[in-house]
Design an enzyme around this catalytic site. Structure first.
Site: not given
Ligand SMILES: NC(=O)c1ccc[n+]([C@@H]2O[C@H](COP(=O)([O-])OP(=O)(O)OC[C@H]3O[C@@H](n4cnc5c(N)ncnc54)[C@H](O)[C@@H]3O)[C@@H](O)[C@H]2O)c1
Length: 307
Positions: A37, A99, A170, A174
């Site tokens: 992270d 992720n 985004y 995706k």
């Molecule tokens: N939460 C949802 O409902 C949802 C829906 C669809 C897709 N997603 C996808 O799920 C994944 C996780 O999202 P989340 O909701 O847990 O968000 P979040 O912000 O809680 O977690 C994402 C993590 O990725 C890390 N990160 C960001 N850029 C980075 C990089 N360049 N290198 C390394 N780490 C990096 C951040 O520091 C963060 O801790 C993402 O890809 C998001 O697009 C989430």
């Protein structure tokens, strides 16, 4: 829970949200985990070692094995270093969960180049880089005669598969990740690697404004996604590949990729007038995603002639 004992996993963006739950669940199933992270904001600004370190501490406190990595997955050298760290620390790699993600939502008409590039880089390139370097490791092992059973789990989004206003950067990334899944699955099958993809819905810092406060029994708990990852990483899932799963609460819904629809076919080349006529005959009320035709008609002052 299937045992992942002896396996080594990398989870990107595992310091928070959905990725954190993946890392904890993989470790609970017996995998040794590299918790990656960068630790920045939801918009991808700044960096902080603390989130990855905290998850490593949690895994160790529960009796598991983990190391932290703070590389930026959007950087090809960072991705290479991340995969190399897994191999250096634990001697091998079996599972890669891509992720990590950020958001820079904006209507297309106002979106800046920087907002576009940052989101495409973290998501799309951030999936490509680690996968590319992990694939090289698996190809090497496979060519050396080893029976490889490796896994890539990617992260798409309903936004990229069904569209969502304000997320053209985004959603494009995706949607690209779903395509990358399909092609990587086709290319890596020969080395014993399966490649699947999740499109989750969960309440995290990324979506808390959208989804509102936590409910008592929560279909949006980010921990709901992790068992799907563990299942797909089991040896028993060796014949499941190239799939995208929408995951929400207890629902795991296989999404079908683009399918051919109506075919307009003629010998030789279409004349544009003739094609227009054929299209209007087949779609007398127009054809567009729900709600868009009245909007288009209003924007054109009701002048769009249907049928
Ligand atoms: N939460 C949802 O409902 C949802 C829906 C669809 C897709 N997603 C996808 O799920 C994944 C996780 O999202 P989340 O909701 O847990 O968000 P979040 O912000 O809680 O977690 C994402 C993590 O990725 C890390 N990160 C960001 N850029 C980075 C990089 N360049 N290198 C390394 N780490 C990096 C951040 O520091 C963060 O801790 C993402 O890809 C998001 O697009 C989430």
């Amino acid at each position: 829970m299937p045992s992942l004992a002896g396996k080594v996993a990398v989870v990107t963006g595992a310091g928070r949200g959905i990725g954190r739950e993946h890392a904890l669940a993989l470790a609970a199933a017996g995998a040794r985990v590299v918790v990656n992270d960068l630790g920045g904001s939801t918009a991808g600004e700044g960096a902080d070692d603390a989130p990855a370190r905290q998850v490593v501490d949690e895994i160790r406190a529960a009796g598991g094995e983990a190391v932290a990595n703070f590389d930026d997955v959007a950087d090809l050298h960072g991705a290479e270093n991340l995969i190399a760290q897994a191999i250096d620390a634990f001697g091998r790699l079996d599972i890669l969960v891509n992720n990590a993600g950020i958001l820079r939502d904006r209507m297309l008409v106002n979106m800046t180049e920087e907002e576009w590039d940052a989101v495409i880089a973290v998501h799309l390139k951030g999936h490509f880089g680690p996968t590319r370097h992990a694939a090289a490791h698996w190809r090497e092992r496979s060519k050396a005669g080893e029976e490889v059973r490796a896994r890539v789990i990617n992260t798409s989004s309903p936004s990229g598969l069904f569209g969502n206003v304000g997320q053209c950067n985004y959603g494009a990334a995706k949607g690209g990740i779903a395509s990358l899944t399909l092609i990587a699955a086709q290319e890596l099958a020969r080395y014993g690697v399966t490649v699947n993809c999740l499109a989750p819905n969960a309440r995290t810092r990324m979506t808390e404004e959208l989804f509102g406060p936590t409910a008592a029994s929560d279909a949006l708990d980010p921990a709901n996604i992790a068992p799907v990852v563990v299942a797909l990483c089991a040896d028993e899932a060796q014949h499941i590949t190239g799939q995208v799963f929408f995951v929400y609460g207890g629902a795991v819904n296989v999404l079908r990729p683009w399918q051919p629809g109506e075919l307009f076919d003629r010998p030789g080349r279409w004349d544009a007038d003739e094609l227009l006529e054929a299209l209007r005959a087949r779609f007398p009320d127009g054809v567009a995603p729900e709600g868009m035709i009245p909007m288009m008609a209003r924007a054109a002052g009701g002048e769009v002639e249907l049928g």
